[in-house]
Design a protein around this motif. Structure first.
Motif, short mmCIF file in Angstrom:
data_model
loop_
_atom_site.label_atom_id
_atom_site.label_comp_id
_atom_site.label_asym_id
_atom_site.label_seq_id
_atom_site.Cartn_x
_atom_site.Cartn_y
_atom_site.Cartn_z
N ASN A 1 19.58 83.97 20.52
CA ASN A 1 18.93 84.74 21.57
C ASN A 1 17.43 84.48 21.54
N TYR A 2 17.06 83.28 21.87
CA TYR A 2 15.65 82.90 21.78
C TYR A 2 15.38 81.77 22.76
N PRO A 3 14.55 82.01 23.78
CA PRO A 3 14.27 80.94 24.74
C PRO A 3 13.74 79.70 24.02
N PHE A 4 14.10 78.53 24.48
CA PHE A 4 13.67 77.24 23.90
C PHE A 4 14.26 76.94 22.55
N CYS A 5 15.37 77.61 22.19
CA CYS A 5 15.91 77.29 20.87
C CYS A 5 16.47 75.87 20.85
N THR A 6 16.86 75.34 22.02
CA THR A 6 17.37 73.97 22.06
C THR A 6 16.29 73.06 22.61
N ILE A 7 15.48 72.50 21.75
CA ILE A 7 14.38 71.67 22.25
C ILE A 7 14.85 70.23 22.41
N ASP A 8 15.63 69.77 21.44
CA ASP A 8 16.20 68.44 21.60
C ASP A 8 17.55 68.57 22.25
N ARG B 1 10.59 78.59 35.46
CA ARG B 1 9.67 78.47 36.58
C ARG B 1 8.46 77.64 36.14
N GLY B 2 8.08 76.66 36.92
CA GLY B 2 6.91 75.86 36.56
C GLY B 2 7.23 74.63 35.73
N ALA B 3 8.51 74.38 35.48
CA ALA B 3 8.89 73.22 34.66
C ALA B 3 8.34 71.92 35.24
N SER B 4 8.35 71.81 36.58
CA SER B 4 7.87 70.57 37.20
C SER B 4 6.37 70.38 36.99
N ARG B 5 5.67 71.48 36.61
CA ARG B 5 4.24 71.34 36.26
C ARG B 5 4.05 71.27 34.76
N GLY B 6 5.17 71.21 34.03
CA GLY B 6 5.07 71.05 32.58
C GLY B 6 5.24 72.34 31.81
N GLU B 7 5.50 73.48 32.51
CA GLU B 7 5.70 74.75 31.80
C GLU B 7 6.93 74.67 30.91
N GLY B 8 6.85 75.36 29.74
CA GLY B 8 8.04 75.45 28.88
C GLY B 8 8.63 74.09 28.54
N GLY C 1 8.51 71.56 30.25
CA GLY C 1 9.18 71.18 31.49
C GLY C 1 9.48 69.70 31.67
N ASN C 2 8.47 68.85 31.51
CA ASN C 2 8.70 67.45 31.87
C ASN C 2 9.72 66.77 30.99
N ARG C 3 9.73 67.18 29.71
CA ARG C 3 10.72 66.58 28.81
C ARG C 3 12.13 66.94 29.24
N LEU D 1 13.09 67.75 32.25
CA LEU D 1 13.41 67.05 33.49
C LEU D 1 13.81 65.60 33.19
N ALA D 2 13.13 64.99 32.22
CA ALA D 2 13.47 63.61 31.85
C ALA D 2 14.90 63.54 31.30
N HIS D 3 15.31 64.56 30.57
CA HIS D 3 16.69 64.57 30.06
C HIS D 3 17.69 64.70 31.20
N ILE D 4 17.35 65.48 32.20
CA ILE D 4 18.27 65.64 33.33
C ILE D 4 18.39 64.32 34.09
N ARG D 5 17.28 63.59 34.16
CA ARG D 5 17.30 62.30 34.85
C ARG D 5 18.35 61.34 34.30
N GLU D 6 18.65 61.47 33.01
CA GLU D 6 19.56 60.51 32.36
C GLU D 6 21.03 60.82 32.56
N VAL D 7 21.38 62.01 33.03
CA VAL D 7 22.81 62.34 33.15
C VAL D 7 23.37 61.91 34.50
N ASP D 8 24.70 61.80 34.56
CA ASP D 8 25.35 61.35 35.80
C ASP D 8 25.67 62.50 36.75
N ALA D 9 25.78 63.70 36.20
CA ALA D 9 26.09 64.85 37.05
C ALA D 9 25.55 66.10 36.37
N ILE D 10 25.42 67.16 37.15
CA ILE D 10 24.81 68.38 36.64
C ILE D 10 25.79 69.54 36.72
#
Ligand SMILES: Nc1nc2c(ncn2[C@@H]2O[C@H](COP(=O)(O)OP(=O)(O)O)[C@@H](O)[C@H]2O)c(=O)[nH]1
Ligand SMILES: [Mg+2]
Length: 359
Positions: free
Chosen positions: A31-38, A78-85, A87-89, A91-100
């Motif tokens: 129960n902790y935001p960002f517990c999964t960083i990798d 909120r704000g991930a596209s500006r690098g919040e939380g 964010g950019n990392r 988004l880069a991980h999402i870029r690599e998958v085939d479906a969401i």
């Protein structure tokens, strides 16, 4: 070929819990935001009744199911596209998958914090989709500016497609919904646009009665139509996964499930990826192979072995049902139940395939 689905969503919606239930890969559920960083990756066998029927009929020494990868991508805010939380990392991980698989929280639980106030799956969906759209918009606009200065035919075509994409994203549409042809998309998809990827929604509930649809889930279904919504209780699925068979069956019938929610989910993800299975039987080994629907026999042969593609002569095709009824190819040939097909033949669901080749 390794095809992957990314679990995407706000923090604390149950993504890691879901992956835990789905696979042995133990993502940390806390129960902790960002517990999964990798990113965390699970490899999941595709539930496949045809494979089981073939196995029971043929009793091979080895039986191999096809698999897909499921990647737990840390929570988007909120704000991930500006690098919040981070964010950019993310988004880069999402870029690599085939479906969401977009996981949304439809469960109330005072013990589990919500990064954005109370439980509101519609707001969460809007937040996540806005971030994905902004990321695509920025990347499309950047390329558009660059391509406008290039005066080749390809660049002109790319500009045309990118202009449509920018216009659609500005108007709040996802790229997958604007009817681009495969060729148009492939002209510009070196960006791996996030909103071009196929998506389904996973409504994570506290429900213990799957005969009825909770109100929050109905709201999600209405919001995302015509996209697919899979309803699941991730926490309960973790418990289900650990129960002995008899107890599991009993609990499932109590809560109104024919199959575990995880099995149902993986089936939907497999469809979302546009995949079908075909089967081979050789050297006492039965194997399911996943291919994109529409794959020809020559390409399919190459997935089994590169020699089979190089030396392809023809494909012998039988149907699962006939193999289950009559046994191996030698038996089916006598009964006229094996077809010979050339390299252009499109593999169909329920095909058992025997490639003849010579190198
Ligand atoms: N009550 C309830 N809690 C859940 C459910 N799914 C997950 N949780 C809890 O919510 C918290 C966050 O879950 P987690 O899987 O780490 O969320 P993630 O940030 O999306 O990966 C954990 O304490 C989970 O036990 C559920 O279906 N019901
Ligand atoms: Mg997590």
């Amino acid at each position: 070929m390794s095809l992957s689905v990314g679990l995407v969503g706000m923090p604390n919606v149950g993504k890691s819990t879901l992956l835990n239930a789905l696979s042995n890969a133990r993502a940390e559920a806390a129960n902790y935001p960002f517990c999964t960083i990798d990113k965390n990756v699970g490899v999941v066998e595709v539930p496949d009744d045809s494979l089981l029927r073939l196995r029971d009929a043929l009793q091979p020494k080895e039986c191999v199911a096809s698999t897909i990868q499921i990647i737990d991508i840390a929570g988007l805010v909120r704000g991930a596209s500006r690098g919040e939380g981070l964010g950019n990392r993310f988004l880069a991980h999402i870029r690599e998958v085939d479906a969401i698989a977009h996981v949304v929280r439809c469960f109330e639980d005072p013990e589990v914090a919500h990064v954005d106030g109370g439980v509101d799956p519609i707001r969460d969906i809007d937040v996540v989709e806005t971030e994905l759209s902004i990321a695509d918009l920025e990347s499309a606009e950047r390329t558009l500016e660059r391509e406008r200065k290039v005066h080749t035919d390809t660049a002109k075509k790319r500009v045309g497609v990118l202009e449509r994409i920018v216009e659609a994203l500005d108007a709040g549409s996802a790229i997958r919904d604007i009817g681009l042809t495969k060729d148009e998309l492939s002209l510009v998809n070196d960006h791996n646009f996030l909103t071009a990827k196929p998506v389904l929604y996973v409504a994570n509930t506290n429900s213990e009665d799957f005969r009825t649809v909770p109100p929050l889930v109905s709201a999600v279904i209405d919001r995302v139509r015509p996209a697919d919504v899979v309803v699941i209780n991730a926490r309960l699925e973790c418990e289900l996964a650990e129960l002995p068979d008899d107890d599991r069956t009993e609990l499932m019938s109590e809560i109104g499930l024919d199959v575990p929610g995880t099995v149902n989910l993986v089936r939907h993800l497999f469809n979302l990826l546009g995949l079908i299975n075909f089967y081979t039987i050789a050297n006492n080994k039965l194997q399911a192979w996943k291919i994109p629907y529409g794959t020809d026999a020559h390409t399919a042969a190459g997935m089994i072995h590169s020699d089979m593609k190089r030396g392809f002569v023809r494909a012998e095709i039988a149907k699962v049902e006939d193999v289950v009824k009559y046994g191996p190819f030698s038996e089916l040939r006598k009964r006229g139940l094996v077809r010979a097909e050339g390299r252009e033949y499109i593999i169909e669901p329920e095909d058992v395939v025997h490639i003849l080749f010579s190198v």
